[in-house]
Design an enzyme around this catalytic site. Structure first.
Site, PDB file in Angstrom:
ATOM      1  N   ILE A   1       0.842  -1.195   0.000  1.00 43.43           N
ATOM      2  CA  ILE A   1       0.000   0.000   0.000  1.00 43.43           C
ATOM      3  C   ILE A   1       0.877   1.245   0.000  1.00 43.43           C
ATOM      4  CG2 ILE A   1      -1.836   1.243   1.225  1.00 43.43           C
ATOM      5  CD1 ILE A   1      -2.619  -1.421   2.485  1.00 43.43           C
ATOM      6  N   CYS A   2       0.559   2.171  -0.897  1.00 44.35           N
ATOM      7  CA  CYS A   2       1.338   3.405  -1.037  1.00 44.35           C
ATOM      8  C   CYS A   2       0.851   4.423  -0.006  1.00 44.35           C
ATOM      9  CB  CYS A   2       1.185   3.951  -2.453  1.00 44.35           C
ATOM     10  SG  CYS A   2       2.088   5.482  -2.754  1.00 44.35           S
TER      11      CYS A   2
END
Length: 387
Positions: A314-315
């Site tokens: 997840i960014c």
């Protein structure tokens, strides 16, 4: 309840000596479970330090951690305090902490500090917890300082008080030692904590210790907090250990997101067509937690957009060392991930080619690339109007 009473008295001493307006060291908040304090350095910068009081205090010291892990002396000092088998009393530990920080920054020691100094070694009570143990560390009232004579009656009264204190400690030993820390925790949570504690104890006996003392104790605290949480009780998310013998790997199931989002509609379809009512995440912790963030990845289903990378990572700056803070709770991290998915317009992919789950290797590779990119370009901070 002599130990609990003594702890409350010691906390009151700290709050009196180091109020929120103290120019060097401040007690920001304090309870029998946790103390939050601030040390102000020469540049007038505040360093926040937290002490979590363990259920078997004072036989075990508090668990110490800080948001300011960029200063090496803080990490070393907190580790010593957490792992020590001597001077576990909170007053003595605060004395050691403030002394270390003043020495590091070459600052004058606060004039109040000697009042919480540990006693001479020969005077330390081996029982660690009786009312006798730390009487030398309590502040001396001005009225008492002027009294140089003690009559026989006073000595007899003190002997009686000491005897009463010993009796109280025996009574306390018969009580449930976790009662103060486990208030509000569900039976399911208590059973999990008990099982994990037994497994950890056996691993220590077998010489197969996982992680670190600090990380293990913080994760145990996170489990307690989760089982007290209204979000957890209301079914927003659930959690379990991937393997019951491994405290450092969790499954997080996110059951509810913003009902006005496309992702919410996709989750309804996921439940109807595939009998899955959640988004599954893996949280992996290392021995440096809570100083280091958990590694978080999506396991299933396959998600497009929503700041989810190709490998399932997840960014989010929050999940990097630069964006993480040891003050963050796991629940706050979970809720932030849920909000990020919605904000990024995440959609579940129902394409047949995406039926397989993500892999840890791909997630780690994509996250490493992400960190390298943002190390050069920085992170985008949206305006306040966008939340």
């Amino acid at each position: 309840m002599a130990c609990l009473r003594k702890l409350k008295e010691d906390i009151q001493v700290l709050e009196k000596l180091f109020p929120k307006n103290h120019n060097r060291f401040q007690i920001l908040s304090a309870s029998v479970d946790e103390l939050s304090m601030k040390f102000i350095n020469a540049e007038n910068k505040g360093i926040i330090v937290t002490a979590n009081i363990q259920e078997n205090y004072p036989r075990q010291p508090p668990i110490w951690f800080s948001e300011s892990d960029d200063v090496p002396v803080i990490g070393m000092s907190l580790q010593r305090l957490t792992e020590t088998e001597e001077s576990t009393n909170i007053l003595h530990q605060v004395h050691r902490l403030v002394s270390d920080l003043c020495s590091f920054y070459n600052l004058q020691m606060p004039c109040e500090l000697p009042q919480i100094a540990p006693p001479v070694r020969d005077d330390i009570d081996e029982g660690r917890g009786s009312d006798i143990s730390d009487t030398t560390s309590e502040p001396i009232d001005d009225d008492m300082a002027g009294d140089g004579e003690v009559d026989d009656d006073d000595e007899e009264e003190e002997d009686d008080e000491d005897a009463d204190g010993d009796i109280e400690i025996v009574e306390m030993a018969e009580e449930d030692p976790t009662s103060q820390h486990d208030v509000g925790v569900s039976k399911e949570g208590l059973d999990m904590l008990d099982k994990v504690s037994k497994i950890n104890r056996q691993q220590h006996l077998d010489g197969k210790v996982q992680g670190s003392i600090t990380a293990t104790d913080r994760l145990m605290k996170e489990i307690r907090d989760i089982h007290r949480s209204e979000h957890f009780k209301n079914g927003i998310y659930t959690f379990e250990l991937e393997k019951e013998e491994n405290l450092y790997q969790w499954w997080i199931k996110l059951h509810k997101v913003d009902e006005d989002s496309p992702l919410f509609e996709d989750m309804k379809k996921l439940k109807k067509d595939h009998n899955q009512d959640h988004l599954l995440f893996s949280f992996t912790f290392n021995e440096k937690f809570p100083c280091d963030p958990p590694f978080v990845r999506v396991v299933a289903p396959h998600i497009n957009q929503g700041f989810v990378l190709g490998g399932g990572a997840i960014c989010m700056e929050l999940l990097t060392k630069q964006g993480w803070s040891s003050a963050y709770s796991i629940e706050s991290c979970i809720l932030q991930i849920a909000a990020t998915l919605v904000k990024g317009r995440a959609r579940i992919s129902f394409d047949a080619k995406h039926t397989s789950t993500y892999s840890m290797a791909r997630a780690q590779q994509s996250f490493k690339s992400l960190q390298q990119i943002h190390a050069k370009s920085g992170w985008y901070t949206p305006p306040k109007t966008e939340g």
